[in-house]
Each structure stands twice: as structure tokens, then as C-alpha cells.
Design a protein around this motif. Structure first.
Motif, PDB file in Angstrom:
ATOM      1  N   GLU A 161       6.677   5.906   3.313  1.00 17.31           N
ATOM      2  CA  GLU A 161       5.993   5.910   1.819  1.00 17.31           C
ATOM      3  C   GLU A 161       5.249   4.824   1.395  1.00 17.31           C
ATOM      4  OE1 GLU A 161       5.853   8.591   0.000  1.00 17.31           O
ATOM      5  OE2 GLU A 161       6.865   9.414   1.678  1.00 17.31           O
ATOM      6  N   GLN A 162       5.461   3.570   2.128  1.00 20.10           N
ATOM      7  CA  GLN A 162       4.597   2.334   1.859  1.00 20.10           C
ATOM      8  C   GLN A 162       4.514   1.366   2.882  1.00 20.10           C
ATOM      9  OE1 GLN A 162       6.546   0.626  -1.892  1.00 20.10           O
ATOM     10  NE2 GLN A 162       7.747  -0.656  -0.550  1.00 20.10           N
TER      11      GLN A 162
ATOM     12  N   VAL B 249       0.994  -1.431  -0.165  1.00 14.78           N
ATOM     13  CA  VAL B 249      -0.124   0.039   0.018  1.00 14.78           C
ATOM     14  C   VAL B 249       0.868   1.155  -0.074  1.00 14.78           C
ATOM     15  CG1 VAL B 249      -1.829   1.309   1.063  1.00 14.78           C
ATOM     16  CG2 VAL B 249      -1.920  -1.182   1.246  1.00 14.78           C
ATOM     17  N   ALA B 250       0.833   2.098  -1.024  1.00 13.68           N
ATOM     18  CA  ALA B 250       1.605   2.975  -1.200  1.00 13.68           C
ATOM     19  C   ALA B 250       1.028   4.422  -0.552  1.00 13.68           C
ATOM     20  CB  ALA B 250       1.956   3.542  -2.722  1.00 13.68           C
ATOM     21  N   ARG B 251       1.511   5.327   0.035  1.00 11.40           N
ATOM     22  CA  ARG B 251       1.239   6.784   0.578  1.00 11.40           C
ATOM     23  C   ARG B 251       0.567   7.472  -0.748  1.00 11.40           C
ATOM     24  NH1 ARG B 251       2.011   9.748   4.704  1.00 11.40           N
ATOM     25  NH2 ARG B 251       3.691   8.461   5.483  1.00 11.40           N
ATOM     26  N   SER B 252      -0.700   7.833  -0.424  1.00 13.04           N
ATOM     27  CA  SER B 252      -1.353   8.627  -1.582  1.00 13.04           C
ATOM     28  C   SER B 252      -2.109   9.828  -1.017  1.00 13.04           C
ATOM     29  CB  SER B 252      -2.298   7.723  -2.499  1.00 13.04           C
ATOM     30  OG  SER B 252      -3.395   7.280  -1.468  1.00 13.04           O
ATOM     31  N   ARG B 253      -3.281  10.198  -1.600  1.00 20.48           N
ATOM     32  CA  ARG B 253      -4.075  11.167  -1.188  1.00 20.48           C
ATOM     33  C   ARG B 253      -5.018  10.431  -0.076  1.00 20.48           C
ATOM     34  NH1 ARG B 253      -9.279  11.473  -3.357  1.00 20.48           N
ATOM     35  NH2 ARG B 253      -9.588   9.761  -5.006  1.00 20.48           N
ATOM     36  N   PHE B 254      -5.067   9.310  -0.243  1.00 23.26           N
ATOM     37  CA  PHE B 254      -5.897   8.888   0.970  1.00 23.26           C
ATOM     38  C   PHE B 254      -5.245   8.544   2.184  1.00 23.26           C
ATOM     39  CE2 PHE B 254      -7.212   6.884  -3.397  1.00 23.26           C
ATOM     40  CZ  PHE B 254      -8.905   7.417  -3.282  1.00 23.26           C
ATOM     41  N   THR B 255      -5.443   9.264   3.235  1.00 21.40           N
ATOM     42  CA  THR B 255      -4.712   8.976   4.620  1.00 21.40           C
ATOM     43  C   THR B 255      -4.857   8.082   5.465  1.00 21.40           C
ATOM     44  OG1 THR B 255      -6.436  10.434   5.605  1.00 21.40           O
ATOM     45  CG2 THR B 255      -4.804  11.760   4.357  1.00 21.40           C
ATOM     46  N   HIS B 256      -5.894   7.369   5.328  1.00 21.61           N
ATOM     47  CA  HIS B 256      -6.344   6.087   6.440  1.00 21.61           C
ATOM     48  C   HIS B 256      -6.451   4.780   5.482  1.00 21.61           C
ATOM     49  CE1 HIS B 256      -7.381   9.873   8.593  1.00 21.61           C
ATOM     50  NE2 HIS B 256      -7.036   9.049   9.740  1.00 21.61           N
ATOM     51  N   VAL B 257      -5.967   3.920   6.207  1.00 20.12           N
ATOM     52  CA  VAL B 257      -5.881   2.544   5.849  1.00 20.12           C
ATOM     53  C   VAL B 257      -6.864   1.636   6.654  1.00 20.12           C
ATOM     54  CG1 VAL B 257      -4.863   0.496   4.995  1.00 20.12           C
ATOM     55  CG2 VAL B 257      -3.862   2.791   4.584  1.00 20.12           C
ATOM     56  N   SER B 258      -7.927   1.078   6.149  1.00 21.39           N
ATOM     57  CA  SER B 258      -8.655   0.117   7.052  1.00 21.39           C
ATOM     58  C   SER B 258      -8.566  -1.303   6.588  1.00 21.39           C
ATOM     59  CB  SER B 258     -10.090   0.824   7.455  1.00 21.39           C
ATOM     60  OG  SER B 258     -10.025   2.144   7.929  1.00 21.39           O
ATOM     61  N   LEU B 259      -8.716  -2.255   7.590  1.00 19.47           N
ATOM     62  CA  LEU B 259      -8.788  -3.588   7.271  1.00 19.47           C
ATOM     63  C   LEU B 259     -10.284  -4.209   7.726  1.00 19.47           C
ATOM     64  CD1 LEU B 259      -5.317  -4.664   8.317  1.00 19.47           C
ATOM     65  CD2 LEU B 259      -6.104  -3.611   6.160  1.00 19.47           C
ATOM     66  N   LEU B 260     -10.823  -4.674   6.997  1.00 18.37           N
ATOM     67  CA  LEU B 260     -12.453  -5.511   7.343  1.00 18.37           C
ATOM     68  C   LEU B 260     -12.272  -7.050   6.727  1.00 18.37           C
ATOM     69  CD1 LEU B 260     -14.734  -2.699   6.807  1.00 18.37           C
ATOM     70  CD2 LEU B 260     -13.972  -3.708   9.068  1.00 18.37           C
TER      71      LEU B 260
ATOM     72  N   THR C 121      -0.294  -9.749   9.339  1.00 16.28           N
ATOM     73  CA  THR C 121       1.022  -9.159   9.796  1.00 16.28           C
ATOM     74  C   THR C 121       1.125  -7.919   8.827  1.00 16.28           C
ATOM     75  OG1 THR C 121       1.970 -11.082  10.325  1.00 16.28           O
ATOM     76  CG2 THR C 121       3.309  -9.094   9.846  1.00 16.28           C
ATOM     77  N   LEU C 122       1.421  -6.711   9.487  1.00 17.98           N
ATOM     78  CA  LEU C 122       1.542  -5.265   8.882  1.00 17.98           C
ATOM     79  C   LEU C 122       2.832  -4.798   8.990  1.00 17.98           C
ATOM     80  CD1 LEU C 122      -1.745  -3.163  10.102  1.00 17.98           C
ATOM     81  CD2 LEU C 122      -1.448  -5.033   8.182  1.00 17.98           C
ATOM     82  N   GLY C 123       3.443  -3.935   8.047  1.00 15.97           N
ATOM     83  CA  GLY C 123       4.562  -3.629   8.042  1.00 15.97           C
ATOM     84  C   GLY C 123       4.629  -2.097   7.459  1.00 15.97           C
ATOM     85  N   GLY C 124       5.327  -1.295   8.357  1.00 19.68           N
ATOM     86  CA  GLY C 124       5.214   0.429   7.974  1.00 19.68           C
ATOM     87  C   GLY C 124       3.987   1.113   8.191  1.00 19.68           C
ATOM     88  N   PHE C 125       3.260   0.361   9.178  1.00 18.42           N
ATOM     89  CA  PHE C 125       2.050   1.124   9.825  1.00 18.42           C
ATOM     90  C   PHE C 125       2.182   1.609  11.193  1.00 18.42           C
ATOM     91  CE2 PHE C 125       0.421  -1.261   6.267  1.00 18.42           C
ATOM     92  CZ  PHE C 125      -0.755  -0.595   5.787  1.00 18.42           C
ATOM     93  N   GLN C 126       1.366   2.779  11.517  1.00 19.73           N
ATOM     94  CA  GLN C 126       1.562   3.392  12.769  1.00 19.73           C
ATOM     95  C   GLN C 126       1.153   2.560  13.963  1.00 19.73           C
ATOM     96  OE1 GLN C 126      -0.017   7.315  13.034  1.00 19.73           O
ATOM     97  NE2 GLN C 126       0.181   7.205  15.172  1.00 19.73           N
ATOM     98  N   TYR C 127       0.259   1.666  13.387  1.00 20.23           N
ATOM     99  CA  TYR C 127      -0.467   0.532  14.563  1.00 20.23           C
ATOM    100  C   TYR C 127      -0.077  -0.745  13.887  1.00 20.23           C
ATOM    101  CZ  TYR C 127      -2.696   4.872  15.859  1.00 20.23           C
ATOM    102  OH  TYR C 127      -3.105   6.139  16.378  1.00 20.23           O
ATOM    103  N   PRO C 128       1.138  -1.413  14.510  1.00 19.47           N
ATOM    104  CA  PRO C 128       1.373  -2.655  13.715  1.00 19.47           C
ATOM    105  C   PRO C 128       0.384  -3.908  14.196  1.00 19.47           C
ATOM    106  CG  PRO C 128       2.866  -2.071  15.363  1.00 19.47           C
ATOM    107  CD  PRO C 128       2.075  -0.751  15.517  1.00 19.47           C
ATOM    108  N   LEU C 129       0.444  -4.776  13.363  1.00 19.70           N
ATOM    109  CA  LEU C 129      -0.107  -6.180  13.773  1.00 19.70           C
ATOM    110  C   LEU C 129       0.674  -7.075  13.431  1.00 19.70           C
ATOM    111  CD1 LEU C 129      -3.983  -5.594  12.560  1.00 19.70           C
ATOM    112  CD2 LEU C 129      -3.142  -5.679  14.835  1.00 19.70           C
TER     113      LEU C 129
END
Length: 221
Positions: A199-200, A150-161, A171-179
Motif C-alpha cells: 500500500e505504500q 509514497v502511497a498506492r493510488s491511481r498512479f501505477t508507476h513511480v519514477s525517480l530522476l 534507498t527504497l522500501g516497499g518497491f518491486q525493484y529495490p535500491l
């Protein structure tokens, strides 16, 4: 010689803002689903294919769509088992699409909106990258076959459902709230409103179907 498979951009009859037109690139195959074709034509584009029952346009608008489209495939509004958008998606896959962008598939009719989100599963099953894009959101569906970047873009938030009952091994890498090796089940909000720290970022899952939604509160001018 390697033949590059084309992008197919589908315009449907939901909410269509300026962002939809910005998705179009040179060489794209433009597909209109019902009223979405009219929006393309009014902005100076000639759809390569138009499908639908055209119950959301007037007779004169339907005539215009027929005249201005390279291919026009009408269907009976009663004797059909698929929505116009699903028919457009199926046609794009039959043509060997390399990527499919769905515009105007979200709107006030949440029955259609949710059905269109589920169409991402069809693209995933065919191994074709598929995205839903509007002014405020970009939606993708992933499974365990590949790492999603997931690249940085005009979309500021990333949600997972989760789109399946359960998604495991997230497992997340490069996110403020890791899993790490996390599990999400339907009804949980743990994956809402994460943000990238660089950036990603990367997303990996072990099992299930995970809906990844990039979103913003502000549309581009």
C-alpha cells in the motif's frame, strides 16, 4: 490554539483536465495564473487571487476574470522577470501556505513545463509540501531532510530522476525493484517505472535533489 496553514491550489494556463478540479477541497485558497483563472471561473469557482499579464486571453475574458476574482493583480507582459505561475507560487508562499498544489503547469510548451517543475525547488526550500498534478502524473521533489512516503493510488508507476547533478544514498522500501544506497546521475534511466508491492513505499536519499514522478497511462473518466 494551533492555526492550521491552508492549502493553496494554483491553476495555470497549461493543460487542464478534469483531474484538476478534483484536486479542489473545501477551504482551499484558489489562485489563478493568467488563463488558469478563466478555467476556474468557467467551472463555477471564484479565485481568491489572480495574477498575470493576461496575454493568453481576450480583452472580454480579462474583464470577466477581473469581475469574478476576489483579488486581481495584472502586470506588464514585458516588464516582468517571472512567469505568471512563479508569481502565483511566490504569492502563495508569502501568505504562509501549508501546502501548494500546481495544476495546469504542464503542457505543449516544454520551456514553461520544465520551468514549472523547477518551481518545486522553491517550495522545498521553504519547507512547504508542493505537488504538480495532471491527468497522468503527480510530481514531487525531495531532499535528504525527510523520508518520503509514497502511497498506492491511481498512479501505477513511480519514477525517480535526479534534479541535481547527482543524488546519492537512494534507498527504497516497499518497491518491486529495490535500491540500497544507490546513486543516480543526470542522464541515467535506472529509476524509471518502478512499482509498489504494497500500500505504500518509502524513499530516502543522502544527498541531492530527487524528482519523484507517479504516473499512469490512463486518465480517470
Amino acid at each position: 490554539m494551533v492555526m492550521l496553514r491552508k492549502r493553496f491550489v494554483i491553476f495555470s494556463g497549461g493543460t487542464l483536465g478534469a483531474q484538476a478540479l478534483r484536486e479542489i477541497r473545501d477551504g482551499d485558497v484558489l489562485v489563478g495564473a493568467d488563463r488558469g483563472a478563466l478555467d476556474l471561473i468557467r467551472h463555477g469557482y471564484r479565485p481568491d487571487m489572480v495574477l498575470g499579464d493576461f496575454d493568453s486571453v481576450t480583452d472580454s475574458e480579462a474583464d470577466l476574470i477581473r469581475q469574478m476574482s476576489r483579488q486581481f493583480v495584472p502586470c506588464d507582459p514585458v516588464k516582468k522577470d517571472s512567469t505568471d505561475t512563479e508569481m502565483a507560487m511566490a504569492w502563495a508562499l508569502e501568505q504562509g501556505a501549508g501546502e501548494i498544489i500546481l495544476c495546469g503547469v504542464l503542457g505543449t510548451r516544454w520551456d514553461h513545463s520544465l520551468a514549472n517543475v523547477h518551481l518545486l525547488r522553491i517550495g522545498l526550500d521553504h519547507g512547504v509540501p508542493c505537488r504538480i498534478v495532471d491527468e497522468y502524473n503527480e510530481l514531487m521533489l525531495m531532499d535528504n531532510r525527510a523520508v518520503l512516503t509514497v502511497a498506492r493510488s491511481r498512479f501505477t508507476h513511480v519514477s525517480l530522476l535526479p534534479l541535481s547533478q547527482e543524488v546519492t544514498g537512494i534507498t527504497l522500501g516497499g518497491f518491486q525493484y529495490p535500491l540500497h544506497e544507490a546513486t543516480l546521475t543526470i542522464g541515467q534511466s535506472l529509476g524509471i517505472s518502478n512499482v509498489l508491492i504494497g500500500e505504500q513505499g518509502t524513499i530516502v536519499i543522502r544527498e541531492g535533489l530527487l524528482l519523484v514522478i507517479q504516473s499512469t497511462d490512463r486518465a480517470e473518466p
